[in-house]
Design an enzyme around this catalytic site. Sequence first.
Site, mmCIF file in Angstrom:
data_model
loop_
_atom_site.group_PDB
_atom_site.id
_atom_site.type_symbol
_atom_site.label_atom_id
_atom_site.label_comp_id
_atom_site.label_asym_id
_atom_site.label_seq_id
_atom_site.Cartn_x
_atom_site.Cartn_y
_atom_site.Cartn_z
ATOM 1 N N CYS A 326 0.830 -1.200 0.000
ATOM 2 C CA CYS A 326 0.000 0.000 0.000
ATOM 3 C C CYS A 326 0.870 1.258 0.000
ATOM 4 O O CYS A 326 0.346 2.372 0.108
ATOM 5 C CB CYS A 326 -0.949 0.002 1.198
ATOM 6 S SG CYS A 326 -0.112 -0.057 2.793
ATOM 7 N N GLU A 360 -1.803 1.207 -4.905
ATOM 8 C CA GLU A 360 -1.606 -0.141 -4.368
ATOM 9 C C GLU A 360 -0.884 -0.944 -5.446
ATOM 10 O O GLU A 360 -1.327 -0.979 -6.595
ATOM 11 C CB GLU A 360 -2.956 -0.780 -4.043
ATOM 12 C CG GLU A 360 -2.869 -2.029 -3.210
ATOM 13 C CD GLU A 360 -3.176 -1.770 -1.740
ATOM 14 O OE1 GLU A 360 -3.156 -2.744 -0.972
ATOM 15 O OE2 GLU A 360 -3.431 -0.622 -1.376
#
Length: 368
Positions: A326, A360
Site C-alpha cells: 500500500c 496499491e
Amino acid sequence: MTQPVMNPENYQVQLDEKAEALSAMFSEFDVPELEVFSSPAENYRMRAEFRVWHEDDEMYYVMFNQETKEKYRVDYFLPASRIINDLMPLLTEAVKESKILRHKMFQVDFLSTLSGEILVSMLYHRQLDDAWKEEAKALKQRLNDEGFNLNLIGRARKMKIVLDQEFVIEKLKVNDDILTYKQVENSFTQPNGVVAQKMLEWAVDCTQNSQGDLLELYCGNGNFSLALAKNFDRVLATELAKPSVESAQYNIAANNIDNVQIIRMSAEDFTDAMEGKREFRRLKDQNVDLKSYNCNTIFVDPPRSGMDEGTCKMVQGYERIMYISCNPETLKENLEILGKTHNITRFALFDQFPYTHHMEAGVFLERK
C-alpha cells in the site's frame, strides 16, 4: 465549504497518470510490463466515515479537505457504495426526529458490502443509556423496513452497544468461486470491493501450478489466504491483531477450507521462530510444527512502513515471493534487498483509491 472535485469522466486519465508514475518510479528495476487493474469510477468504497454537524434544528454530514482543513457538507459522497449513499439521508432524517439519538452524536461510520449488508456505527460525546438503546432499536427496525440489511452500533467513551452484530458478511467472486468473509467493525478490510476481487484473482493467477506450501505474513482476516489455498498443499498464515485472527478462523470454517492454519503472531516473532532463535508456546499449543511445512512461496502484505531488514532477509529464503504494497516508497526500499536474489516477473497496479495519489502495487518475484 468546497468539496474536492472527483469527476468520473476523468477517471481513465488519472489512472493512466498513476500507471505512468508507478512505472517511472520502478524504472531502475528490471520490471515486466505493468498490469493495471481499474476501479469503478464511482460508488467503489465499501467504507466511509463522516463527522456530524449540528446547526440549530439542522443536522448533516461533513468531511474535511485534507489540504485546507476546511469542512464541507456532504449529502452525496461519490466514492461511497450505493447502499451507503442510499442510507445516508434516511439515517439523518430519522435521527433528527429523536432528541435522544441526535444528542451529542458527532460521527457516523458506515461499513457496507457487495453482498448487500451494511453496519452503521454512531459515535457520541456522552454515555449511552437504556433510553438510547430503545430508540436505536426502533431506528434499526425503521431502516430495515425501508429494505436495508442493517445492524447498528452505538459508541461512547469506554462504551459500545451492539444491535445486533458488530460485523458484516461479504461475498467476493474470485474467478468461478464465491468466498465468504466476516468483516468486523474497526478492523482492517479492503475498502474497494471490486478491486479487492481483482487483486485476489491476480494473486491466484500468479501462483497457478504451485508446489508445496504457502507462508503468508500479515494475513488480516484471511483475505488472500482463502483464495490462494487451492493453489497449495497447505497455507500457514500469521496475523497479530486478535479481531482479524478471530475473523480468519470464522472465514476458514465458513468456506469449508481445511488446509489453512492461522497463527496469532507478529512477522518479527515468526521470523525468530523460523530461524530457531526463540521457542513460542503458542506454536506448541496449536500443534504447529514449522519443520513439517514445505513453504516454497511466501506472501506478504505489510503495513505502510513495509518490512524491516530482518524480515526482508528471511523472505529472501523462499523461491517465490508475492508482495502486495500500500506504499510504493517502502516497496521500493524492500525491493533493493529482495532484488539481489530474486527477479520481478509480475508487476501490477491496483487502483483502490481513485482520484487520490494513493497507489496499491503488487509484485511477484522468483529466485534468480
